[in-house]
Enzyme design. Structure first.
Site, PDB file in Angstrom:
ATOM      1  N   GLN A   1      -4.708  -1.633   9.437  1.00 41.00           N
ATOM      2  CA  GLN A   1      -4.578  -2.970   8.856  1.00 41.00           C
ATOM      3  C   GLN A   1      -5.149  -4.023   9.811  1.00 41.00           C
ATOM      4  O   GLN A   1      -4.767  -4.084  10.975  1.00 41.00           O
ATOM      5  CB  GLN A   1      -3.094  -3.256   8.559  1.00 41.00           C
TER       6      GLN A   1
ATOM      7  N   ASP B   1     -11.264   2.393   3.725  1.00 41.19           N
ATOM      8  CA  ASP B   1     -11.612   0.974   3.571  1.00 41.19           C
ATOM      9  C   ASP B   1     -13.128   0.787   3.456  1.00 41.19           C
ATOM     10  O   ASP B   1     -13.603  -0.295   3.118  1.00 41.19           O
ATOM     11  CB  ASP B   1     -11.133   0.179   4.805  1.00 41.19           C
TER      12      ASP B   1
ATOM     13  N   LYS C   1       0.839  -1.204   0.000  1.00 44.49           N
ATOM     14  CA  LYS C   1       0.000   0.000   0.000  1.00 44.49           C
ATOM     15  C   LYS C   1       0.871   1.250   0.000  1.00 44.49           C
ATOM     16  O   LYS C   1       0.605   2.219  -0.714  1.00 44.49           O
ATOM     17  CB  LYS C   1      -0.947  -0.033   1.206  1.00 44.49           C
TER      18      LYS C   1
END
Ligand code: NDP
Length: 285
Positions: free
Chosen positions: A96, A119, A52
């Site tokens: 994460q 997200d 990422k």
């Protein structure tokens, strides 16, 4: 024999678009920025976080990494999320998953400002997706929509079977297909007659986390098969939830693992970070 859908190629196109959008934002004095938070030393999480960050630097998005120790408390993580919510040079926040056992994932997700929730896991964003009026789409399902578009296969009116009902992949995936007027069946570990249901799928999307679980005999002739699974075999090789060799004999289009859904997830995250930068710039005016 199926045509392979090249996720690397499609994701490169998305990233090229994002780079242009990032440039335009910079010209307007807006810096798109992503904070990536990782807690502990899960090797898979480390690989995802590195990919990422690399993608950010490729497309001109500023990124910050916060690597916290395994024993971090929920309060410490909440404090960091709150700081990032306030930070002006951070447009998007990504924590994460999975988090260590002492931290409740839901509490952390709920603490992220929905306008920085790249997200799209926050209940506000999940609700918006449900009603079809959203700012962000979750990265993996949105990336899959691009891959299906790439095949040229019309979604409307088709039978779509989603195998797996996680909040991250299966459920939002089903919702996006429904918005595109597919007739959607969601299946899971308690589903009976999975084979027969899969055989009816014009579009089969598999996200269960079991190596080579879906075989060619479960695939309808000519179907679009999307394999979300990422399973590490004993020899270290990565493999999907679909047995590629047999499924590609039946499918019309199929995604490979690696090189299918994975790169699209990251490209969509970049797209969402741009969206977040635009959203936060508008809100702060
Ligand atoms: P989860 O473990 O959260 O969910 C798995 C789902 O699969 C559950 O709904 C479960 O059913 C269902 N399932 C398990 N066994 C069966 C079975 N035998 N038959 C039918 N359904 C079954 O996984 P995720 O959705 O988070 O991830 C799935 C896979 O996708 C993993 O391999 C993951 O690594 C990968 N992934 C890849 C991404 C990418 O970018 N390429 C992004 C995200 C995930 P039940 O609810 O009944 O337990």
């Amino acid at each position: 024999m199926a045509q392979t859908i090249n996720g690397k190629q499609v994701s490169q196109r998305v990233k090229d678009e994002v780079r242009e959008q990032a440039l335009k934002l910079h010209e307007q004095g807006i810096t798109p920025g992503l904070a990536v938070v990782i807690v502990g030393d899960n090797p898979a999480s480390r690989v995802y976080v590195n990919s990422k960050k690399k993608a950010c630097s490729e497309v001109g998005i500023y990124s910050e990494e916060y690597a916290l120790p395994q024993e971090t408390t929920q309060e410490e993580l909440l404090k960091l999320v709150e700081e990032l919510n306030q930070k002006e040079d951070i447009s998007g926040i990504l924590v994460q998953l999975p988090l260590p056992a002492q931290i409740d994932e839901k509490t952390i997700i709920n603490a992220i400002n929905p306008n920085k929730d790249v997200d799209a896991f926050h209940p506000v964003n999940v609700g918006k997706i449900m009603i079809g009026d959203y700012d962000f789409l979750p990265c993996t399902p949105a990336g899959i929509m691009d891959l299906i578009a790439e095949t040229g296969v019309e979604i409307e009116g088709k039978n779509c079977v989603v195998v797996g009902r996680s909040n991250i992949v299966g459920k939002p995936m089903a919702m996006l297909m429904l918005h595109k007027n597919a007739t959607v069946t969601i299946t899971h570990s308690k589903t009976r007659n999975l084979k027969e249901i899969c055989q009816q799928a014009d579009i089969l999307i598999v996200a269960i986390g079991k190596a080579n679980f879906i075989t060619g005999e479960m695939v309808k002739e000519g179907a679009v098969v999307i394999d979300v699974g990422m399973n590490r075999l004993e020899d270290g090789k990565l493999c999907g939830d679909v047995e590629f060799a047999s499924a590609s004999q039946k499918a019309g289009f199929i995604t490979p693992v690696p090189g299918g859904v994975g790169p699209m997830t990251i490209a969509t995250l970049m797209r969402n970070t741009i969206k977040a930068a635009e959203l936060n710039a508008t809100k702060s005016k």
